[in-house]
Design a protein around this motif. Structure first.
Motif, PDB file in Angstrom:
ATOM      1  N   TYR A  22       4.171   2.226   0.399  1.00  0.00           N
ATOM      2  CA  TYR A  22       4.137   3.523   1.077  1.00  0.00           C
ATOM      3  C   TYR A  22       3.668   4.555   0.058  1.00  0.00           C
ATOM      4  N   ASP A  23       2.614   5.271   0.384  1.00  0.00           N
ATOM      5  CA  ASP A  23       2.076   6.284  -0.528  1.00  0.00           C
ATOM      6  C   ASP A  23       2.035   7.631   0.158  1.00  0.00           C
ATOM      7  N   LYS A  24       2.358   8.651  -0.629  1.00  0.00           N
ATOM      8  CA  LYS A  24       2.057  10.002  -0.132  1.00  0.00           C
ATOM      9  C   LYS A  24       1.379  10.840  -1.218  1.00  0.00           C
ATOM     10  N   GLU A  25       0.892  10.125  -2.235  1.00  0.00           N
ATOM     11  CA  GLU A  25       0.071  10.765  -3.267  1.00  0.00           C
ATOM     12  C   GLU A  25      -1.125   9.873  -3.533  1.00  0.00           C
ATOM     13  N   ALA A  26      -2.166  10.449  -4.122  1.00  0.00           N
ATOM     14  CA  ALA A  26      -3.384   9.666  -4.391  1.00  0.00           C
ATOM     15  C   ALA A  26      -3.024   8.391  -5.158  1.00  0.00           C
ATOM     16  N   ASN A  27      -3.644   7.308  -4.772  1.00  0.00           N
ATOM     17  CA  ASN A  27      -3.285   6.029  -5.394  1.00  0.00           C
ATOM     18  C   ASN A  27      -4.534   5.222  -5.689  1.00  0.00           C
ATOM     19  N   ASN A  28      -4.410   4.379  -6.691  1.00  0.00           N
ATOM     20  CA  ASN A  28      -5.566   3.645  -7.194  1.00  0.00           C
ATOM     21  C   ASN A  28      -5.080   2.287  -7.676  1.00  0.00           C
ATOM     22  N   ARG A  29      -5.493   1.220  -7.016  1.00  0.00           N
ATOM     23  CA  ARG A  29      -4.951  -0.103  -7.385  1.00  0.00           C
ATOM     24  C   ARG A  29      -6.050  -1.162  -7.451  1.00  0.00           C
ATOM     25  N   ILE A  30      -5.827  -2.096  -8.342  1.00  0.00           N
ATOM     26  CA  ILE A  30      -6.729  -3.254  -8.428  1.00  0.00           C
ATOM     27  C   ILE A  30      -5.878  -4.515  -8.333  1.00  0.00           C
ATOM     28  N   TYR A  31      -6.256  -5.391  -7.437  1.00  0.00           N
ATOM     29  CA  TYR A  31      -5.540  -6.665  -7.285  1.00  0.00           C
ATOM     30  C   TYR A  31      -6.463  -7.799  -7.748  1.00  0.00           C
ATOM     31  N   ASN A  32      -5.948  -8.671  -8.581  1.00  0.00           N
ATOM     32  CA  ASN A  32      -6.672  -9.879  -8.965  1.00  0.00           C
ATOM     33  C   ASN A  32      -5.907 -11.062  -8.386  1.00  0.00           C
ATOM     34  N   ILE A  33      -6.540 -11.798  -7.541  1.00  0.00           N
ATOM     35  CA  ILE A  33      -5.798 -12.850  -6.827  1.00  0.00           C
ATOM     36  C   ILE A  33      -6.188 -14.223  -7.368  1.00  0.00           C
ATOM     37  N   GLU A  34      -5.156 -14.984  -7.703  1.00  0.00           N
ATOM     38  CA  GLU A  34      -5.338 -16.291  -8.369  1.00  0.00           C
ATOM     39  C   GLU A  34      -5.604 -17.419  -7.368  1.00  0.00           C
ATOM     40  N   LYS A  35      -5.796 -18.604  -7.897  1.00  0.00           N
ATOM     41  CA  LYS A  35      -6.132 -19.787  -7.096  1.00  0.00           C
ATOM     42  C   LYS A  35      -5.028 -20.121  -6.088  1.00  0.00           C
ATOM     43  N   ASP A  36      -5.438 -20.465  -4.881  1.00  0.00           N
ATOM     44  CA  ASP A  36      -4.533 -20.907  -3.799  1.00  0.00           C
ATOM     45  C   ASP A  36      -3.487 -19.855  -3.414  1.00  0.00           C
ATOM     46  N   VAL A  37      -3.731 -18.624  -3.746  1.00  0.00           N
ATOM     47  CA  VAL A  37      -2.744 -17.574  -3.451  1.00  0.00           C
ATOM     48  C   VAL A  37      -3.181 -16.787  -2.207  1.00  0.00           C
ATOM     49  N   VAL A  38      -2.209 -16.580  -1.302  1.00  0.00           N
ATOM     50  CA  VAL A  38      -2.465 -15.738  -0.127  1.00  0.00           C
ATOM     51  C   VAL A  38      -1.669 -14.442  -0.307  1.00  0.00           C
ATOM     52  N   LEU A  39      -2.372 -13.337  -0.325  1.00  0.00           N
ATOM     53  CA  LEU A  39      -1.706 -12.032  -0.467  1.00  0.00           C
ATOM     54  C   LEU A  39      -1.844 -11.263   0.837  1.00  0.00           C
ATOM     55  N   LYS A  40      -0.682 -10.837   1.381  1.00  0.00           N
ATOM     56  CA  LYS A  40      -0.702  -9.966   2.556  1.00  0.00           C
ATOM     57  C   LYS A  40      -0.159  -8.609   2.134  1.00  0.00           C
ATOM     58  N   VAL A  41      -0.914  -7.572   2.429  1.00  0.00           N
ATOM     59  CA  VAL A  41      -0.478  -6.227   2.038  1.00  0.00           C
ATOM     60  C   VAL A  41      -0.357  -5.350   3.277  1.00  0.00           C
ATOM     61  N   TYR A  42       0.759  -4.658   3.391  1.00  0.00           N
ATOM     62  CA  TYR A  42       0.955  -3.661   4.444  1.00  0.00           C
ATOM     63  C   TYR A  42       1.046  -2.315   3.733  1.00  0.00           C
ATOM     64  N   HIS A  43      -0.013  -1.568   3.779  1.00  0.00           N
ATOM     65  CA  HIS A  43      -0.148  -0.347   2.993  1.00  0.00           C
ATOM     66  C   HIS A  43      -0.108   0.866   3.925  1.00  0.00           C
ATOM     67  N   TYR A  44       0.992   1.616   3.829  1.00  0.00           N
ATOM     68  CA  TYR A  44       1.144   2.810   4.662  1.00  0.00           C
ATOM     69  C   TYR A  44       0.859   4.033   3.804  1.00  0.00           C
ATOM     70  N   ASN A  45      -0.038   4.850   4.275  1.00  0.00           N
ATOM     71  CA  ASN A  45      -0.464   5.991   3.472  1.00  0.00           C
ATOM     72  C   ASN A  45      -0.284   7.279   4.262  1.00  0.00           C
ATOM     73  N   TYR A  46       0.337   8.262   3.613  1.00  0.00           N
ATOM     74  CA  TYR A  46       0.538   9.545   4.289  1.00  0.00           C
ATOM     75  C   TYR A  46      -0.305  10.622   3.611  1.00  0.00           C
ATOM     76  N   ASP A  47      -1.369  10.993   4.261  1.00  0.00           N
ATOM     77  CA  ASP A  47      -2.164  12.161   3.893  1.00  0.00           C
ATOM     78  C   ASP A  47      -2.574  12.198   2.420  1.00  0.00           C
ATOM     79  N   SER A  48      -3.128  11.104   1.923  1.00  0.00           N
ATOM     80  CA  SER A  48      -3.605  11.109   0.534  1.00  0.00           C
ATOM     81  C   SER A  48      -4.798  10.169   0.373  1.00  0.00           C
ATOM     82  N   ASN A  49      -5.479  10.337  -0.772  1.00  0.00           N
ATOM     83  CA  ASN A  49      -6.629   9.468  -1.069  1.00  0.00           C
ATOM     84  C   ASN A  49      -6.143   8.101  -1.530  1.00  0.00           C
ATOM     85  N   SER A  50      -6.912   7.078  -1.168  1.00  0.00           N
ATOM     86  CA  SER A  50      -6.569   5.719  -1.626  1.00  0.00           C
ATOM     87  C   SER A  50      -7.820   5.035  -2.150  1.00  0.00           C
TER      88      SER A  50
END
Lengths: 206, 254
Positions: A22-50
């Motif tokens: 959950y974000d309500k300020e500008a956010n900046n992320r990098i994800y590196n996903i490894e072998k055989d990995v499943v990543l599910k992201v639920y990203h809720y953003n309130y009025d900010s840059n992503s």
């Protein structure tokens, strides 16, 4: 739920997991996903840059990214998925509600270079303007290999009047009908979490 | 209960005239059926009563329980007790049936829901309609078969307890068994709520064999051109909408 600290930073995901953000300020992320990995992201953003970059660096790496935002001011969302190796999968769902007459911009990019095969690279984007907001979507697929399954869609507009009529014909007021439709658009796939509850409060206050 | 007084209706986008000086009076506890060929304005009439934004009333009035409703919003009309079971119910992905019914019940009654009673009531309605229990947790009308959609409209009717029911082609897309179940549930509701009135819109008299109307009206070119009893429906099926005019002329000449 496997929770990890997910502030503004670069992280490497080494085992399959679901992340709730959950974000309500500008956010900046990098994800590196490894072998055989499943990543599910639920990203809720309130009025900010992503700004999000997802690197699928090893075979059978997979990401399912659900991004939902409520917008009141001018904001940009940028999500880039780099398929850096063959047999990788990305499914990106971006949903936004632009409440006022401001600007909401989605720049969503899936990249599959020439020598990278057997990838699935999909994205689906929707922005609902509740008033006369200036919303834009760039649904980009930079695919340089024929052996890739890929799709993209982008919709900007209002809620369908037929949906509003149906809800209101059962005695639901216009404002409540809008909140129901906003909830269905933004938190349809989300599971119960602290982050989701905070976001639900934002929806309630629209 | 409901009085439609010489209404003229156009579509807001193309300004086409759909309903022309149409009048109809439905008293408490009466069942009326409207039949007519395709494109004659039957479904438009149902939507106009409900207050659909796509249509504009250029003249006339709609009175419900001695009060004009033409300036009321769709939800305000529903709160008075008007219910439209739709021909093609809208799919709303992400809003579950149960969430939808809870919200509608709360808004209609303006009271907090007693969850125990609510769940008990839903369970009974699902059983009555021979619907699976899981459909209450599914998105509204999403992935429902034609029959499930129509039964779901009747589920809402049973839960929301309206005073005036419009059934817009509720029989279309229903197999014989499902039609019987739907009609049986509507009849049970009417037995329990004797003042409730019904307006049935249909192409075929089959539904009228199960829900017996007090009056049958034939609608052509935006107005009611004939009224009678159930026999009119069977005559229409036998002779067609054009043929019935010839038969009636012949009878009157004899």
């Amino acid at each position: 739920m496997n929770k990890i600290d997910i502030g503004n930073k670069e992280i490497t995901i080494t085992s399959s997991k679901e992340l709730y953000i959950y974000d309500k300020e500008a956010n900046n992320r990098i994800y590196n996903i490894e072998k055989d990995v499943v990543l599910k992201v639920y990203h809720y953003n309130y009025d900010s840059n992503s700004k999000v970059v997802i690197n699928l660096n090893h075979e059978s790496a997979e990401v399912e990214y659900h991004y939902s935002t409520i917008n009141y001011n001018d904001n940009n969302t940028s999500i880039t998925v780099n398929h850096n190796i063959k047999n990788t999968i990305s499914n990106i769902y971006n949903h936004g509600v632009n409440v006022l007459n401001n600007k909401l911009h989605f720049d969503i990019c899936g990249i599959v270079p020439k020598n990278i095969e057997n990838c699935i690279c999909n994205q689906e984007n929707q922005i609902i303007n509740l008033t006369n907001g200036n919303s834009t979507i760039l649904p980009k697929l930079l695919i340089d290999n024929y052996n890739v399954s890929s799709s993209h869609s982008a919709y900007i507009g209002k809620f369908k009047e037929d949906s509003l009529f149906y809800l209101m014909s059962r005695g639901i007021s216009y404002d409540t009908a809008i909140k129901l439709l906003v909830s269905s658009l933004l938190i349809n796939s989300g599971k119960d979490s602290e982050e989701l509850n905070m976001f639900k409060e934002n929806i309630e206050n629209i | 209960m409901l009085e439609i007084d010489k209404i003229n209706v156009i579509t807001k986008d193309s300004k086409s005239k759909i309903l022309k000086d149409l009048s109809l009076k439905i008293n408490d506890g009466e069942i009326h059926a409207i039949m007519g060929p395709n494109g004659t304005g039957k479904s438009t009439l149902s939507k106009v009563i409900m207050g659909n934004y796509k249509y504009e009333l250029t003249s006339g009035d709609i009175i419900f329980n001695n009060k004009s409703i033409i300036n009321l919003s769709v939800d305000e009309r529903a709160k008075l007790g008007i219910f439209l079971a739709m021909q093609d119910p809208t799919v709303i992905d992400g809003v579950t049936n149960s969430e939808f019914l809870k919200t509608a019940t709360t808004e209609l009654t303006n009271e907090r829901i007693n969850y125990f009673d609510f769940i008990k009531n839903i369970d009974k309605c699902l059983k009555d309609l021979e619907l699976s229990e899981d459909m209450i947790h599914r998105s509204l009308n999403k992935g429902f078969s034609g029959g499930e959609k129509k039964k779901n409209e009747i589920l809402q009717l049973k839960m929301l307890k309206p005073k005036f029911i419009i059934l817009d082609e509720i029989d279309s897309g229903l197999d014989v068994d499902s039609l019987k179940i739907v009609c049986h549930n509507i009849n049970d509701y009417l037995k329990e709520n004797k003042d409730t009135s019904v307006l049935i819109i249909t192409h075929y008299p089959r539904i009228l064999e199960y829900i017996n109307p007090d009056y049958v009206h034939i609608m052509t070119d935006g107005k009611i051109t004939k009224s009678g009893n159930i026999e009119l429906a069977f005559e229409t099926e036998k002779n067609g909408y054009n043929g019935i005019n010839d038969v009636r002329k012949k009878i009157s000449n004899e």
